[in-house]
Design an enzyme around this catalytic site. Structure first.
Site, mmCIF file in Angstrom:
data_model
loop_
_atom_site.group_PDB
_atom_site.id
_atom_site.type_symbol
_atom_site.label_atom_id
_atom_site.label_comp_id
_atom_site.label_asym_id
_atom_site.label_seq_id
_atom_site.Cartn_x
_atom_site.Cartn_y
_atom_site.Cartn_z
ATOM 1 N N CYS A 186 -7.080 63.020 41.398
ATOM 2 C CA CYS A 186 -7.867 63.411 42.567
ATOM 3 C C CYS A 186 -7.008 63.305 43.818
ATOM 4 O O CYS A 186 -6.265 62.335 43.984
ATOM 5 C CB CYS A 186 -9.053 62.470 42.767
ATOM 6 S SG CYS A 186 -10.264 62.503 41.461
ATOM 7 N N CYS A 208 -9.302 64.627 36.150
ATOM 8 C CA CYS A 208 -8.437 63.665 36.836
ATOM 9 C C CYS A 208 -7.948 62.636 35.808
ATOM 10 O O CYS A 208 -8.748 62.100 35.038
ATOM 11 C CB CYS A 208 -9.207 62.966 37.948
ATOM 12 S SG CYS A 208 -8.347 61.518 38.621
ATOM 13 N N CYS A 227 -9.699 59.056 36.947
ATOM 14 C CA CYS A 227 -11.150 58.828 36.941
ATOM 15 C C CYS A 227 -11.900 59.819 36.070
ATOM 16 O O CYS A 227 -13.099 59.698 35.878
ATOM 17 C CB CYS A 227 -11.710 58.843 38.359
ATOM 18 S SG CYS A 227 -11.900 60.500 39.040
ATOM 19 N N GLY A 254 -17.513 78.318 66.059
ATOM 20 C CA GLY A 254 -16.364 79.075 65.554
ATOM 21 C C GLY A 254 -15.501 79.686 66.641
ATOM 22 O O GLY A 254 -14.423 80.198 66.354
ATOM 23 N N CYS A 263 -11.725 58.831 44.099
ATOM 24 C CA CYS A 263 -11.161 58.489 42.798
ATOM 25 C C CYS A 263 -11.287 56.990 42.517
ATOM 26 O O CYS A 263 -11.724 56.584 41.441
ATOM 27 C CB CYS A 263 -9.696 58.916 42.747
ATOM 28 S SG CYS A 263 -8.995 58.922 41.082
HETATM 29 ZN ZN LIG Z 1 -9.887 60.872 40.126
#
Ligand SMILES: [Zn+2]
Ligand SMILES: Nc1ncnc2c1ncn2[C@@H]1O[C@H](COP(=O)(O)OP(=O)(O)OP(=O)(O)O)[C@@H](O)[C@H]1O
Ligand SMILES: [Mg+2]
Lengths: 256, 282
Positions: free
Chosen positions: B265, B240, B243, B31, B271
């Site tokens: 997506c 979505c 999908c 970090g 997807c």
């Molecule tokens: Zn999707």
């Protein structure tokens, strides 16, 4: 060491100007010490050196923490110093803009010190901020208001709330009533006096105002050209000044 | 040297060595932003020169590279970077998250969980998470050195006071390994939890600011929050349209000129894989 803060032999020059010349002083728990003196006498410099913001050329400042350990202020690491300034110490600037975040709400300003020391509950931070607004006589309904929209007196009270929220034991104040109207000054002084008594705060306060010093301070230091020319209990110094400069200072106040 | 006159991966070996040194430091201090002094890449910043420099320094002949931009493999930017490496390193490229060994990304983390051995390289426009709150670089450095991050919490406090919730939907600040405050780059806050204890190595390159930072595998990455306002990754409340996923991060797309919209997506590989599986099952 029973004092909260102990300074010995502090000296600092700016070029040829002796801003501090062999200054020693002690501050005990719950005690208010006022530093008075003419402009340029070294009051602000003394406050900055005492609070570790500036390093002296000679002398040392010692601080006793709540556990009783003594630290040499100018030998503390930066992280420890920062923590100290947010927990056991506080600093109230003459100009509230130097002590506030002007683009953060009143609540956020008060909450900052709490969050800096690890508070992570929004509701409690907010409740504490509201409570502190009330204590400094600002309507808690203004918790989300921006300090830029507050009057000078309110800004100064907000700065005090923000400083006291972590319950410091020692607070440095540089002319906290400077630049305010006389009536506003009087109210602020009353408030400071009440808070100091309530919280048992130790305070080192710089002021031009002898009347303010008499109202607030247990002890008084009179500075001139970087030296402490007289110090003692406030009433003693003001009623029976020994040094001719103090006599002049007191006389000028009485005449005014 | 390739036939085209480029060194493998485009960067010269000295520059790569310098960047790798910075990467090693970055991995050693999770970090923490490490400056690197690489010479300018002859590419516009929008290309993600920081990400490209990092990828160029870690890529080997056996790697298989995937590049995504906003989750998609087929944007101009993603296609250009993929072609660039195919040309200057001669490596295989892929659009399949599971098959890639290095994934260079802008603005997303793939939906499927990454695994050990994979490297995720982020393109970072602004590495300093505190820069909006504290413009002085010397002061932000001090804040990192002292782990003094109260100011970031003040910002979150202000958001809740004003909006009732933390109003940061991208680039939501995280604490890495319990120590360093880090900008996750402008990924949606939705992706933040994927960074936490991720088995893959995460590397971040900021070209303009010349900073590199890293999250080694299995490191804790915590989104800052309050006990009574815990961090919540948000996604649009819809499946979505292509999908049917209810788990993935969605983009809202305009589908016609009458203001018609749908959610799909943002991760195109995720997807299309789901669509293919669904078709195969039918
Ligand atoms: Zn999707
Ligand atoms: N940073 C600096 N550089 C140079 N000289 C300084 C600096 N700060 C203070 N001085 C000088 O040191 C002396 C003491 O200044 P200081 O600000 O401590 O006085 P003061 O008692 O607080 O005055 P005032 O009542 O006007 O606030 C003055 O002569 C001042 O000009
Ligand atoms: Mg002064």
């Amino acid at each position: 060491m029973t004092a909260l803060l102990e300074a010995t032999g502090l000296s600092l020059r700016f070029g040829t100007v002796p801003a501090l010349d062999d200054v020693s002083l002690e501050v005990f728990p719950g005690e208010v010490v006022a530093i008075v003196g003419e402009s340029g006498s070294g009051k602000t410099t003394l406050l900055r050196v005492l609070s570790g913001m500036m390093r002296p050329e000679a002398g040392a400042v010692r601080y006793r923490d709540p556990e009783g350990s003594v630290h040499v202020v100018h030998e503390m690491g930066e992280a420890a110093m920062r923590r100290l300034h947010r927990t056991d110490w506080g600093f109230v600037h003459q100009n509230p803009r130097d002590g506030l975040r002007m683009r953060v709400s009143a609540g956020g300003n008060i909450g900052e010190r709490l969050m800096a020391v690890g508070a992570r509950h929004y509701g409690s931070i907010r409740a504490e901020a509201a409570e502190w607004l009330r204590r400094v006589e600002i309507d808690p309904a203004r918790i989300d208001g921006m300090p830029a929209l507050f009057s000078g007196g309110m800004q100064q009270r907000l700065q005090i709330a923000r400083t006291l929220v972590t319950r410091p034991r020692l607070v440095f104040m540089d002319e906290p009533t400077g630049g305010l109207d006389v009536s506003v000054q009087a109210r602020l002084l009353d408030m400071i006096r009440a808070l100091v008594a309530d919280l048992g705060l130790a305070v080192v306060i710089v002021t031009h105002d002898i009347a303010a010093a008499r109202l607030l301070a247990h002890r008084l230091l009179v500075m001139r050209q970087g030296q402490v020319v007289e110090q003692g209990l406030t009433d003693r110094v003001l009623d029976d000044p020994q040094h001719e400069y103090t006599q002049l200072l007191v006389a000028s106040v009485l005449a005014a | 040297m390739t036939a085209l006159g480029y060194n493998f991966g485009y960067l010269d070996e000295n520059t790569k060595r310098m960047i790798r040194r910075a990467l090693l430091k970055a991995v050693a201090i999770p970090g923490h932003q490490v400056p690197f002094g690489a010479r300018e890449m002859p590419l516009p910043y929008g290309w993600g020169t920081g990400g490209i420099a990092v990828t160029a320094s870690v890529i080997g002949a056996d790697d298989r590279l995937k590049v995504i931009d906003q989750g998609a493999d087929d944007t101009t930017n993603a296609v250009s970077i993929r072609r660039f490496f195919a040309k200057v390193a001669g490596v295989e490229t892929t659009e399949r998250t599971g098959e890639a060994t290095i994934i260079q990304t802008r603005h997303r983390i793939p939906e499927i969980a990454l695994r050990e051995g994979q490297v995720l390289v982020y393109q970072v426009p602004m590495p300093e998470p505190l820069f909006r709150l504290e413009p002085r670089v010397s002061e932000t450095k001090r804040m990192h050195a002292l782990a003094d991050y109260g100011l970031m919490h003040v910002k979150l406090y202000e958001d809740i006071a004003r909006h009732g919730h933390v109003a940061i939907s991208y680039n939501y600040p995280v604490l890495v390994g319990g120590r360093y405050l880090m900008s996750p780059s402008p990924i949606p806050a939705f992706d933040n939890p994927k960074m936490d204890r991720m088995p893959a190595l995460q590397l971040f390159g900021a070209g303009r600011e010349k900073r590199i930072y890293a999250v080694p595998p299995y490191t804790s990455v915590r989104s800052l929050d309050f006990e009574d306002h815990p961090f919540r990754p948000v996604r649009a409340d819809a499946p979505c349209a292509l999908c049917g996923s209810r788990e993935s991060y969605l983009d809202e797309v305009v589908v016609d000129d009458r203001g018609g919209r749908m959610f799909v997506c943002s991760d195109t590989d995720y997807c299309s894989t789901r669509q293919a599986t669904r078709e195969a099952a039918e």
